[in-house]
Design an enzyme around this catalytic site. Structure first.
Site, PDB file in Angstrom:
ATOM      1  N   ALA A  13       3.803   9.962  -6.694  1.00 17.87           N
ATOM      2  CA  ALA A  13       3.464   8.663  -7.296  1.00 17.87           C
ATOM      3  C   ALA A  13       2.945   8.782  -8.727  1.00 17.87           C
ATOM      4  O   ALA A  13       3.519   8.203  -9.663  1.00 17.87           O
ATOM      5  CB  ALA A  13       2.439   7.955  -6.412  1.00 17.87           C
ATOM      6  N   CYS A  47       2.577   6.297   2.368  1.00 16.55           N
ATOM      7  CA  CYS A  47       1.985   5.115   3.011  1.00 16.55           C
ATOM      8  C   CYS A  47       2.867   4.597   4.148  1.00 16.55           C
ATOM      9  O   CYS A  47       2.389   3.951   5.082  1.00 16.55           O
ATOM     10  CB  CYS A  47       1.798   3.987   1.993  1.00 16.55           C
ATOM     11  N   VAL A  84       3.631  25.213  -9.537  1.00 12.79           N
ATOM     12  CA  VAL A  84       2.873  25.753 -10.668  1.00 12.79           C
ATOM     13  C   VAL A  84       1.695  26.524 -10.074  1.00 12.79           C
ATOM     14  O   VAL A  84       0.891  25.975  -9.325  1.00 12.79           O
ATOM     15  CB  VAL A  84       2.398  24.631 -11.607  1.00 12.79           C
ATOM     16  N   TRP A 443     -12.146 -25.156   5.291  1.00 10.40           N
ATOM     17  CA  TRP A 443     -13.048 -24.244   4.592  1.00 10.40           C
ATOM     18  C   TRP A 443     -12.536 -22.833   4.844  1.00 10.40           C
ATOM     19  O   TRP A 443     -12.636 -22.323   5.964  1.00 10.40           O
ATOM     20  CB  TRP A 443     -14.490 -24.375   5.108  1.00 10.40           C
ATOM     21  N   ARG A 451     -20.875 -19.283   1.307  1.00 10.56           N
ATOM     22  CA  ARG A 451     -21.951 -20.277   1.486  1.00 10.56           C
ATOM     23  C   ARG A 451     -23.098 -19.701   2.292  1.00 10.56           C
ATOM     24  O   ARG A 451     -24.274 -19.893   1.959  1.00 10.56           O
ATOM     25  CB  ARG A 451     -21.386 -21.519   2.197  1.00 10.56           C
TER      26      ARG A 451
END
Ligand SMILES: Cc1cc2nc3c(=O)[nH]c(=O)nc-3n(C[C@H](O)[C@H](O)[C@H](O)COP(=O)(O)OP(=O)(O)OC[C@H]3O[C@@H](n4cnc5c(N)ncnc54)[C@H](O)[C@@H]3O)c2cc1C
Length: 462
Positions: A13, A47, A84, A443, A451
């Site tokens: 990656a 993954c 390497v 909500w 809240r």
């Protein structure tokens, strides 16, 4: 004038993102790119291994984003099966070992990218190398596990022991369940998913029970027992012994920095290479590092940590490639966001856990709420728990953890944005989040948690 040479160590990656971005910005005449990869694959998705092993993804090659040939077509001199083995910083050269021919040679560089990833933790316990004991770090590991499953007898119950109850452990528990195994997860800690606080980890434990996955907490592996054929038969722990036809290891990873350390490059308290915001190794103008081999700044805790995630590795590579290619990029740090799932249970976290907050001297309040991921009356509404942590007095958001059913986990992204923006929980209560019954109650659970946390902040302050 000869083109500058960029050498990249590690072909997954971070390394290949850096190489590809540098190539995009600089044509072949201006930059020669040589990349070394000791394994058989490049640019693949580790993954996806749990989903390939579990059968959701059909073929190994579906997990490969770009083959060596595709990289070479883009003028990257990719040397596969080449490790390497030495880095000479002063001499600006690396020593490579061709694993096929056994030959070694030196290659010079003007610029270097270290993207050597992480290595899985594999404790030196008796039987760890026995047949039937598998890691899941690479595609080769995944293939070896699948071959091992195919070789098992088909009659009678088949038992899998997963060692480790982090996200890879629980994802592999699902995979083995889908393969028809009786699954036991051995967890050294207090509750599964140590990236959550124990009260939220307990919810994961209960959900695993509900799925038929046995979780044993406080069980440190002491030995792998084998039969006359050398294959695993049982896993011994300090909490008992568990029968196993196959063992999957998911105990965590450590930054792969042996090469860099031997060359005198700086590593941090978690063993990862230290870089600046441009991903340049501290004190070295022509060396960059990214992905699982580096430490990153935790923007909430204000100090570095090691987080081995592909989402960061790809971004690091992009930043490095931009800077090498003549553009500009930085990686400011992370807030610690991660999502995973086991069957239909979703698990998410961002920011600090309670113990992280304590470790950096922050005082905090917490609030936990129960809600549903859809409107309660809408078909498929299922429980979702949100825990929120905020700083005492200021009410600044410090962290969020979520455990719930399908549709829960990605809500953590709202909290990740709020953390990045340094919002207070009070500001969060006014967020204009989308609502329709199939997606959330009127909500949203994140707003309900905010809240309740505001009330906790006020209560603690009075
Ligand atoms: C089972 C599993 C599931 C995962 N799920 C997720 C997920 O859902 N979300 C997420 O964000 N992340 C996930 N990850 C983590 C993610 O895969 C890694 O963070 C990512 O692959 C790191 O990329 P990298 O390039 O830094 O390192 P790696 O992918 O480890 O690549 C490093 C490469 O360097 C090579 N190398 C090392 N040393 C040398 C050397 N001396 N010479 C030549 N080559 C060398 C290695 O062979 C390797 O190919 C998962 C990982 C695993 C194992």
């Amino acid at each position: 004038m000869a083109a500058e040479r960029l050498v990249v160590i590690g072909g997954d990656a971070a390394g290949m993102s850096a190489a590809s971005q540098a190539r995009r910005l600089k044509g072949p005449g201006a930059l020669e790119i040589v990349a070394f990869e000791r394994g058989h694959f490049t640019s693949y998705s580790a993954c996806g291994i749990p989903y390939w092993v579990g059968g959701d993804v059909e073929a190994r090659d579906d997990l490969i984003a770009r083959t060596p040939e595709e990289h070479r077509e883009r003028d990257i001199d990719l040397r596969m099966r080449t490790e390497v083995t030495e880095l000479d910083v002063a001499g600006q050269r690396v020593k490579a070992l061709d694993r096929e021919s056994g030959k070694t040679y030196w290659t010079g560089f003007d610029k270097l990218v270290i993207a050597t990833g992480a290595r899985p933790v594999r404790p030196a316990l008796p039987g760890m190398d026995a047949a039937g004991v598998h890691g899941v770090q690479t595609l080769d590991d995944g293939q070896a596990l699948l071959d091992s499953l195919d070789a098992l007898r088909s009659e009678g119950p088949r038992r899998a022991v997963v060692v480790g109850a982090g996200y890879i452990g629980v994802e592999m528990a699902e995979a083995m369940l889908k393969r028809g195994f009786e699954v036991t997860v051995l967890n050294r800690g207090e509750q599964p998913m140590a990236t959550l606080d124990a009260d939220m980890g307990r919810l994961v434990h209960e959900a695993l029970d509900g799925l038929g996955i046995t979780t044993v907490n406080g069980a440190a592996v002491t030995k792998i027992l084998t039969g006359p054929d050398g294959r695993v038969t049982e896993v011994a722990t300090d909490a008992g012994t568990y029968p196993a036809d196959v063992v999957v290891l998911g105990i965590g990873v450590e930054p792969e920095t042996g090469l860099a350390r031997a060359a005198g490059l700086p590593v941090g308290p978690h063993g990862g290479l230290l870089t600046d915001l441009a991903m340049r190794v501290v004190g070295h103008d022509n060396i960059w590092a990214g992905g699982d081999c580096v430490e990153v700044l935790d923007l909430v805790a204000g100090r570095t940590r090691h987080v081995a995630l592909g989402t960061h590795a790809n971004k690091h590579g992009q930043v490095i490639g931009s800077n090498i290619g003549g553009g500009y990029g930085t990686f400011p740090g992370v807030v610690g966001t991660a999502v995973s799932k086991v069957c239909d249970l979703e698990i998410a976290r961002t920011g600090l856990r309670e113990k992280d907050a304590r470790a950096v001297g922050l005082r905090y309040v917490t609030a936990t709420i129960e809600s549903t991921q859809r409107a309660g009356y809408y078909p498929g509404a299922k429980p979702m728990t949100v825990k929120m942590i905020a700083e005492l007095r200021t009410g600044r958001l410090l962290g969020v953890q979520i455990v719930g059913r399908e549709g829960s986990a990605k809500r953590v992204d709202v909290a990740a944005v709020a953390l990045t923006a340094g919002m207070t929980v009070e500001q969060m209560t006014a967020l204009d989040l989308g609502y329709a019954p199939p997606f959330s109650p009127v909500w949203d659970p994140v707003l309900v948690a905010a809240r309740k946390t505001v009330a906790a902040v006020r209560g603690a302050g009075s």
